[in-house]
Motif scaffolding. Sequence first.
Motif, short mmCIF file in Angstrom:
data_model
loop_
_atom_site.label_atom_id
_atom_site.label_comp_id
_atom_site.label_asym_id
_atom_site.label_seq_id
_atom_site.Cartn_x
_atom_site.Cartn_y
_atom_site.Cartn_z
N TRP A 97 10.87 -35.79 13.56
CA TRP A 97 10.94 -35.17 14.89
C TRP A 97 11.22 -36.23 15.96
N GLN A 98 10.57 -37.38 15.85
CA GLN A 98 10.82 -38.43 16.83
C GLN A 98 12.26 -38.92 16.77
N SER A 135 17.06 -30.82 8.97
CA SER A 135 16.91 -32.25 9.28
C SER A 135 16.96 -33.14 8.04
N VAL A 179 17.15 -32.27 19.29
CA VAL A 179 16.19 -31.25 19.76
C VAL A 179 15.48 -31.77 21.00
N ASN A 180 14.94 -30.82 21.76
CA ASN A 180 14.12 -31.18 22.93
C ASN A 180 12.84 -30.37 22.96
N CYS A 181 12.42 -29.86 21.80
CA CYS A 181 11.26 -28.99 21.73
C CYS A 181 10.09 -29.72 21.08
N GLY A 230 18.88 -36.72 20.44
CA GLY A 230 19.28 -35.62 21.29
C GLY A 230 19.50 -34.32 20.53
N THR A 282 24.05 -28.46 17.43
CA THR A 282 22.58 -28.47 17.39
C THR A 282 21.96 -27.09 17.34
N LYS A 337 14.56 -36.27 18.36
CA LYS A 337 14.51 -36.31 19.82
C LYS A 337 15.32 -37.48 20.36
N SER A 338 15.20 -38.63 19.71
CA SER A 338 15.95 -39.80 20.20
C SER A 338 17.45 -39.61 20.04
#
Length: 551
Positions: free
Chosen positions: A241-242, A42, A250-252, A248, A67, A245-246
């Motif tokens: 992390w936020q 990241s 990661v979704n964990c 797309g 990803t 997620k925004s």
Amino acid sequence: MAISPRPLLIALALLAATALAPAAPAGKPNILIILADDMGFSDIGCYGGEVVTPNIDALAHDGLRFTQFYNTARCWPSRAALLTGYYAQQVRRDTVPGVASGAKGVRPEWARLLPQMLQPLGYRCYHSGKWHVDGKPLENGFDHSYDIEDHNRNFNPHDIFEDDIKLPPIQPNSGYYTTTAYADHAIKCLKEHAEKYSDRPFFEYLAFTVPHFPLQAPAEDIARYRDKYRKGWDVLREERWQRMKSMGIVNCALSALEPNIGPPYAFPADVAKIGPAEVNRPVPWNTLNAEQQDLQATKMSIHAAMVDRMDQEIGRVLAQVKSMGALDNTIVLFLSDNGASAEMMVRGDGHDRSAPPGSAATFLCLGPGFSSLANTPFRRHKTWVHEGGITTPLVVHWPKGIAARGELRNTPSHLIDIVPTLLELVGAKAPETWNGKPVPPPPGKSLVPALAKDVTVPHDYLWWQHEANRALRVGDWKIVAAGADSPWELYDLSTDRSEQHDLATEQPDRTKELAALWTKHTEEFRALALKDPPPPGTGQGNNKAAPKGAD
């Protein structure tokens, strides 16, 4: 994606180069592989990082981001997999018990490198940067090479080779920096290509040695990040992390820090050389004193500066490709050889506490605290085969061949897939024989279908082993173990890529089944590695992964 004034100037230069460029010749695509060293999943902007990386981000904006792309957790095995299309153990480039193998292992004759597969198709092949493969670049298919084997110095390296001939050491305070030198060489090769070989496609392999330790960067780059990391790894991991997620990506869940897990190798005397402000555990940020926080934030600012400078130099290389009218038909891949490193040691010229951090007189390592930030949101680091050690960003850019712009690709894939993908794109196949002898079927799969749309490219399995750390992924199920004596853990990666909920106890049969499959393939790889031993006198390799803390 906001662009600051400095990157905007680079972008304007690229546009100017394009306006003046002649039309590119039609034909097979060019290939540019850009490999970072010890960069976390990241770190770059287009994967959620706060480091300013406009050139890589632009490639992602006009191309694809994968990803769930994997490496081997370490430098030299990843290079073997990337350039041969085989797992490193299959070609003796990572440790296989009872076989001369490891960091000095010698590949079987049939395990050719990518340039040797491209040259018969008319490609000119160039290497700029880290090598870390057995043999020399020119004897393995490259037409030109610039290789620094001294990985302990970024400002004044000693062991430098151009076209396999050793050059004099770089003198201190000369203004030299490895990252810039690699880009200079790549640009020199591309200029020669444009002048003499414009009717032929090129393959440029640009392998940076940053942000691998020692943390060293130009002072002006460090200054841009001087106060960026003072909030600490706890807060910054949450912020990354936020963003991920925004996007797309990661979704964990965000993995919990593991305050009892330090560097993979214990060098307490080296850590002591840095002084009392050094920290070798990812403890809560608010438990550190002010001096400790200052040093840790400073180290991360140097790491960020190294990534930033790499992006700037990538911009210069891309500008050269554009000036040749070749960017539209150049397949550009950007990725990292392993996750960020928690290693901590002092080598090279040692560490001068009184020198400016990040200068040539210092030898700092990122350590497990900010390595955990770089690998957000995953667990562990380089050398481990938990997701933090083996997950890499992969950016793919090819305007002529990929219609999608800014899209994500979620298929699980691995470095072993790069060779078959590129060979299919250039209209070739992996060799079935070499010098009259059969070549074992390669394990990778072509990712060409995933370049068109977000589909799953089916793998029967993906396999890992490094220094007794081991893992296997089948579909969304993964088993993983840290060290020879650790039990298998089991995770459902469809919902738990951060590996927070071990299901091994709940699903013992599945765990046992996957463990048996890991053992089966491990034995197959060992049997293959035992075949075709190198002739006497060619460097028989060793039966060790490498000395502790080797690159």
